[in-house]
Design an enzyme around this catalytic site. Structure first.
Site, PDB file in Angstrom:
ATOM      1  N   TYR A 124       6.510 -17.856   0.580  1.00  0.00           N
ATOM      2  CA  TYR A 124       4.744 -17.724   0.641  1.00  0.00           C
ATOM      3  C   TYR A 124       3.879 -17.034   0.737  1.00  0.00           C
ATOM      4  O   TYR A 124       3.179 -16.256  -0.133  1.00  0.00           O
ATOM      5  CB  TYR A 124       4.322 -19.215   0.747  1.00  0.00           C
ATOM      6  CG  TYR A 124       2.549 -19.637   0.408  1.00  0.00           C
ATOM      7  CD1 TYR A 124       1.978 -19.628  -0.410  1.00  0.00           C
ATOM      8  CD2 TYR A 124       1.837 -19.339   1.865  1.00  0.00           C
ATOM      9  CE1 TYR A 124       0.762 -19.694  -0.353  1.00  0.00           C
ATOM     10  CE2 TYR A 124       0.902 -19.014   2.105  1.00  0.00           C
ATOM     11  CZ  TYR A 124       0.112 -19.501   0.354  1.00  0.00           C
ATOM     12  OH  TYR A 124      -1.468 -19.702   0.821  1.00  0.00           O
TER      13      TYR A 124
ATOM     14  N   LYS B  99       2.351 -13.958  -1.757  1.00  0.00           N
ATOM     15  CA  LYS B  99       1.043 -13.614  -1.816  1.00  0.00           C
ATOM     16  C   LYS B  99       0.717 -11.563  -1.638  1.00  0.00           C
ATOM     17  O   LYS B  99      -0.135 -11.247  -2.118  1.00  0.00           O
ATOM     18  CB  LYS B  99       0.849 -14.567  -1.180  1.00  0.00           C
ATOM     19  CG  LYS B  99       0.364 -15.926  -1.781  1.00  0.00           C
ATOM     20  CD  LYS B  99      -0.963 -16.115  -2.146  1.00  0.00           C
ATOM     21  CE  LYS B  99      -1.399 -17.277  -2.572  1.00  0.00           C
ATOM     22  NZ  LYS B  99      -2.773 -17.246  -3.146  1.00  0.00           N
TER      23      LYS B  99
HETATM   24  N1  UFG Z   1       1.808 -29.643  11.477  1.00  0.00           N
HETATM   25  C1  UFG Z   1       2.109 -30.804  12.033  1.00  0.00           C
HETATM   26  N2  UFG Z   1       2.470 -32.226  11.244  1.00  0.00           N
HETATM   27  C2  UFG Z   1       1.663 -32.049  10.445  1.00  0.00           C
HETATM   28  C3  UFG Z   1       1.738 -31.212   9.623  1.00  0.00           C
HETATM   29  C4  UFG Z   1       1.363 -30.059  10.193  1.00  0.00           C
HETATM   30  O1  UFG Z   1       2.460 -31.008  13.728  1.00  0.00           O
HETATM   31  O2  UFG Z   1       2.512 -33.682  10.551  1.00  0.00           O
HETATM   32  C5  UFG Z   1       1.673 -28.574  11.800  1.00  0.00           C
HETATM   33  C6  UFG Z   1       2.158 -27.359  11.683  1.00  0.00           C
HETATM   34  O3  UFG Z   1       3.587 -27.198  12.310  1.00  0.00           O
HETATM   35  C7  UFG Z   1       1.706 -25.441  11.760  1.00  0.00           C
HETATM   36  C8  UFG Z   1       0.092 -26.543  11.658  1.00  0.00           C
HETATM   37  O4  UFG Z   1       0.072 -27.928  11.912  1.00  0.00           O
HETATM   38  O5  UFG Z   1       1.738 -25.899  12.881  1.00  0.00           O
HETATM   39  C9  UFG Z   1      -1.129 -26.464  10.515  1.00  0.00           C
HETATM   40  O6  UFG Z   1       0.199 -26.862  10.020  1.00  0.00           O
HETATM   41  P1  UFG Z   1      -0.364 -27.080   7.954  1.00  0.00           P
HETATM   42  O7  UFG Z   1       0.753 -27.480   7.041  1.00  0.00           O
HETATM   43  O8  UFG Z   1      -1.736 -28.070   7.807  1.00  0.00           O
HETATM   44  O9  UFG Z   1      -1.060 -25.568   7.580  1.00  0.00           O
HETATM   45  P2  UFG Z   1       0.256 -23.946   7.807  1.00  0.00           P
HETATM   46  O10 UFG Z   1      -0.355 -22.825   8.720  1.00  0.00           O
HETATM   47  O11 UFG Z   1       1.858 -23.920   7.266  1.00  0.00           O
HETATM   48  O12 UFG Z   1      -0.218 -23.219   6.402  1.00  0.00           O
HETATM   49  C10 UFG Z   1      -1.601 -22.721   6.049  1.00  0.00           C
HETATM   50  C11 UFG Z   1      -1.541 -22.974   4.616  1.00  0.00           C
HETATM   51  C12 UFG Z   1      -0.900 -21.971   3.734  1.00  0.00           C
HETATM   52  C13 UFG Z   1      -1.576 -20.690   4.393  1.00  0.00           C
HETATM   53  C14 UFG Z   1      -1.596 -21.209   6.536  1.00  0.00           C
HETATM   54  C15 UFG Z   1      -2.375 -19.706   7.155  1.00  0.00           C
HETATM   55  O13 UFG Z   1      -1.726 -23.900   3.776  1.00  0.00           O
HETATM   56  O14 UFG Z   1      -1.668 -21.632   2.294  1.00  0.00           O
HETATM   57  O15 UFG Z   1      -2.476 -21.758   6.616  1.00  0.00           O
HETATM   58  O16 UFG Z   1      -2.416 -19.790   8.264  1.00  0.00           O
HETATM   59  F1  UFG Z   1      -0.955 -19.444   4.453  1.00  0.00           F
END
Ligand code: UFG
Length: 331
Positions: free
Chosen positions: A141, A145
Site C-alpha cells: 500500500y 502511494k
Molecule cells: N488495530 C487493532 N485492532 C483492530 C484494528 C486495528 O489493534 O481491530 C490497531 C492496528 O494494529 C494499528 C492501529 O490499530 O496498530 C491502527 O490501525 P488502523 O488499521 O486503524 O490504521 P493503520 O495505522 O493500519 O492505517 C491507517 C490507514 C492507512 C495509512 C496509515 C498511516 O488506514 O491508509 O494509517 O498511519 F497509511
C-alpha cells in the site's frame, strides 16, 4: 469551473465534497462505488459512476465538465490487505494514477491534490516524522502511494501538472452534524471497530500486539480529524492556484496515542465498557507513526480544529450511534 473529486463517495472523499460545497465550489465526483457509497455524496455534487483506470470514462468527464483541479482519493487503503493482495494495490492505485495523469495532461488540467500516506515512510528512523525523512515503505500500500508521488513529480517536470501530496497519518471522526461518516465493508480500522464494540455489534476489540517498542507495548498512531484533513485539501488547492511549486506535507496532530489509550478514550467518550483482548501482531504495522506537521501549518496555514482524540472519537460516535447500519447500501 469545477473541482473533480476522484473517490468522492469514500470516507475521506465524501467529507471533502461536503467541505468544498460549503466553500462555494462546484463539485464533480468520480467513483466506481467499489468501496464508496452513493448515499455519502452530497446531492449537489454531479456524480459520474466509473473507474479512473478507464480512459473513456475520464474523457467523458473532462469533455462534459470544466475541471480546474483534481482531488484524488480513489485508491485502496488497507495495509493488511495490501500484504496479501499486492497486485490489486499496484493495479488500482498506481495504475489509476497513470490514466488520470494522462487525461489531465491531454485536457490541460494543471492541478492535483493527492491522498498520500504516512505508510510511505515505512519504519521511521526518528519521531516525529518530517517530510524530508527517507520514504522506505514496508507494505505494498505504502509503495503504491510512493510510486504515485514519484509519477506526479515526473508529470510535473514533463507536462507542468502541479501537485500537492498530503501524507495522512491516521484519519478518524465524522462530520460534526453526524450526516456522513466511516463505513467500510469489512471494517479494519481501529476507531470504527472500537465504535462497533461499543454499539454491541462486535463482542470485543482485539488489540494487535502488545510487545512493540512503545511505552505501553501497543502501536502508537497520530490521529487527525477527517474535517481537518478536508480543510488541508482546500488550503492545498489555494496554494496551487496561487502559482506555488509542487510540494508534500504531512497531516497529523503531532501527538501519538497508543491503541490502549485510544480504547480508554473511547470508553470515556461513549460510557460503554468496550471489552478488549490482546491478539497477535498484524503484519505490516510499524511501532509508532507520529507526524511533524508544522510544514502544513506554516506553509499552508493549516490549523486543525480537533486537537483532542476525545473530540475526534465523539464525532465518530455520533455517526455510529445515528447510523447503526452505516449507509445500509450493501446486499
Ligand atoms: N488495530 C487493532 N485492532 C483492530 C484494528 C486495528 O489493534 O481491530 C490497531 C492496528 O494494529 C494499528 C492501529 O490499530 O496498530 C491502527 O490501525 P488502523 O488499521 O486503524 O490504521 P493503520 O495505522 O493500519 O492505517 C491507517 C490507514 C492507512 C495509512 C496509515 C498511516 O488506514 O491508509 O494509517 O498511519 F497509511
Amino acid at each position: 469551473m469545477a473541482i473533480l473529486v476522484a473517490g468522492g463517495a469514500g470516507y475521506i472523499g465524501s467529507h471533502m465534497v461536503k467541505d468544498l460545497l460549503a466553500n462555494g465550489e462546484e463539485v464533480v465526483v468520480a467513483d466506481n462505488l467499489s468501496t464508496g457509497h452513493r448515499k455519502a455524496v452530497d446531492p449537489r455534487a454531479k456524480f459520474y459512476i466509473g473507474d479512473i483506470r478507464d480512459r473513456a470514462f475520464l474523457d467523458q468527464i473532462f469533455i462534459n465538465e470544466d475541471i480546474k483541479a483534481v482531488v484524488h482519493f480513489a485508491a485502496f487503503s488497507i495495509v493488511p490487505e495490501s500484504m496479501s493482495e499486492p497486485l490489486k494495490y499496484f493495479d488500482n492505485n498506481t495504475g489509476g494514477m497513470i490514466t488520470l495523469l494522462e487525461a489531465m495532461r491531454d485536457f490541460k488540467v494543471k492541478y492535483i491534490v493527492f491522498s498520500s500516506t504516512a505508510a510511505t515512510y515505512g519504519v521511521p528512523e526518528h519521531m516525529p516524522i518530517k517530510e524530508t525523512d527517507p520514504q522506505k515503505p514496508i507494505n505494498p500500500y505504502g509503495l503504491s502511494k510512493l510510486m504515485m508521488e514519484h509519477m506526479m513529480a515526473w508529470a510535473d517536470s514533463a507536462y507542468g501538472v502541479k501537485f500537492v501530496a498530503l501524507r495522512y497519518f491516521n484519519v478518524a471522526g465524522a462530520a460534526p452534524d453526524g450526516s456522513i461518516g466511516e463505513d467500510h465493508g469489512p471494517e479494519t480500522h481501529l476507531v470504527p471497530i472500537i465504535m462497533q464494540v461499543a454499539q454491541g455489534k462486535r463482542a470485543e476489540l482485539s488489540i494487535f500486539g502488545d510487545d512493540y517498542n512503545t511505552p505501553d507495548g501497543t502501536n502508537v498512531r497520530d490521529y487527525v480529524h477527517v474535517m481537518d484533513l478536508a480543510d488541508a485539501h482546500l488550503l492545498a488547492l489555494k496554494y496551487l492556484f496561487a502559482g506555488n511549486e509542487s510540494n508534500a506535507f504531512n497531516l497529523g496532530s503531532s501527538t501519538g496515542f497508543s491503541n490502549k489509550q485510544m480504547l480508554e478514550a473511547a470508553r470515556e467518550v461513549t460510557g460503554k465498557p468496550i471489552p478488549a483482548k490482546m491478539a497477535p501482531r498484524r503484519p505490516g504495522d510499524p511501532d509508532s507513526l507520529v507526524a511533524a506537521s508544522d510544514k502544513a501549518r506554516n506553509v499552508l496555514g493549516w490549523k486543525p480544529k480537533y486537537d483532542d482524540v476525545h473530540d475526534i472519537i465523539a464525532t465518530a460516535w455520533k455517526w455510529h450511534e445515528s447510523h447503526p447500519q452505516g449507509y445500509n447500501d450493501r446486499n
